[in-house]
Design a protein around this motif. Sequence first.
Motif, PDB file in Angstrom:
ATOM      1  N   UNK A   1      87.129  52.041 -15.369  1.00 23.53           N
ATOM      2  CA  UNK A   1      87.768  51.800 -13.996  1.00 23.53           C
ATOM      3  C   UNK A   1      87.691  52.675 -13.159  1.00 23.53           C
ATOM      4  N   UNK A   2      88.572  53.757 -13.549  1.00 20.99           N
ATOM      5  CA  UNK A   2      89.141  55.407 -12.782  1.00 20.99           C
ATOM      6  C   UNK A   2      87.281  56.444 -12.987  1.00 20.99           C
TER       7      UNK A   2
ATOM      8  N   UNK B   1      83.604  58.351  -9.143  1.00 18.78           N
ATOM      9  CA  UNK B   1      82.406  58.508  -9.394  1.00 18.78           C
ATOM     10  C   UNK B   1      82.084  58.248  -7.458  1.00 18.78           C
ATOM     11  N   UNK B   2      82.874  56.960  -7.103  1.00 14.72           N
ATOM     12  CA  UNK B   2      82.300  56.085  -5.911  1.00 14.72           C
ATOM     13  C   UNK B   2      83.051  57.463  -4.739  1.00 14.72           C
ATOM     14  N   UNK B   3      84.134  58.111  -5.257  1.00 18.90           N
ATOM     15  CA  UNK B   3      84.691  59.267  -4.175  1.00 18.90           C
ATOM     16  C   UNK B   3      83.970  60.091  -3.809  1.00 18.90           C
ATOM     17  N   UNK B   4      83.361  60.964  -4.947  1.00 15.54           N
ATOM     18  CA  UNK B   4      82.652  62.366  -4.963  1.00 15.54           C
ATOM     19  C   UNK B   4      81.147  61.813  -4.278  1.00 15.54           C
TER      20      UNK B   4
ATOM     21  N   UNK C   1      73.484  53.529   0.483  1.00 18.45           N
ATOM     22  CA  UNK C   1      74.048  53.919  -0.001  1.00 18.45           C
ATOM     23  C   UNK C   1      74.927  54.638   0.029  1.00 18.45           C
ATOM     24  N   UNK C   2      74.775  56.083   0.828  1.00 22.54           N
ATOM     25  CA  UNK C   2      76.861  56.184   0.756  1.00 22.54           C
ATOM     26  C   UNK C   2      77.619  54.979   1.854  1.00 22.54           C
ATOM     27  N   UNK C   3      77.495  54.055   2.277  1.00 23.68           N
ATOM     28  CA  UNK C   3      78.057  52.827   2.690  1.00 23.68           C
ATOM     29  C   UNK C   3      77.976  52.541   1.277  1.00 23.68           C
TER      30      UNK C   3
ATOM     31  N   UNK D   1      83.083  50.530  -1.784  1.00 22.99           N
ATOM     32  CA  UNK D   1      83.472  50.284  -3.917  1.00 22.99           C
ATOM     33  C   UNK D   1      83.845  51.368  -3.362  1.00 22.99           C
ATOM     34  N   UNK D   2      84.638  52.207  -3.136  1.00 21.61           N
ATOM     35  CA  UNK D   2      85.935  53.296  -3.488  1.00 21.61           C
ATOM     36  C   UNK D   2      86.655  52.395  -2.964  1.00 21.61           C
TER      37      UNK D   2
END
Length: 77
Positions: free
Chosen positions: A31-32, A37-40, A4-6, A11-12
Amino acid sequence: MRAALLAALALATLIPVTTSAEEATPAAPERAAIERRAVEAVIWGMPAVNYDLMLQEMLTKTDGEVNQVVYWSKPLT
């Protein structure tokens, strides 16, 4: 958990960031939100992955057991 992390990291890094006002569309806020969410997910997931890696190293390389404190005298290689 690592998968999930990868996936969140991939995605980020694959989603390009829009920088010009010409590229702004009605879907831009959505989109933002996905990018944020991907970065978090990456930021919040890193400690969990590090904890699991340290636990696995402790269990395989020492006599320590789960719920014991191990002092590492030098960084692991």
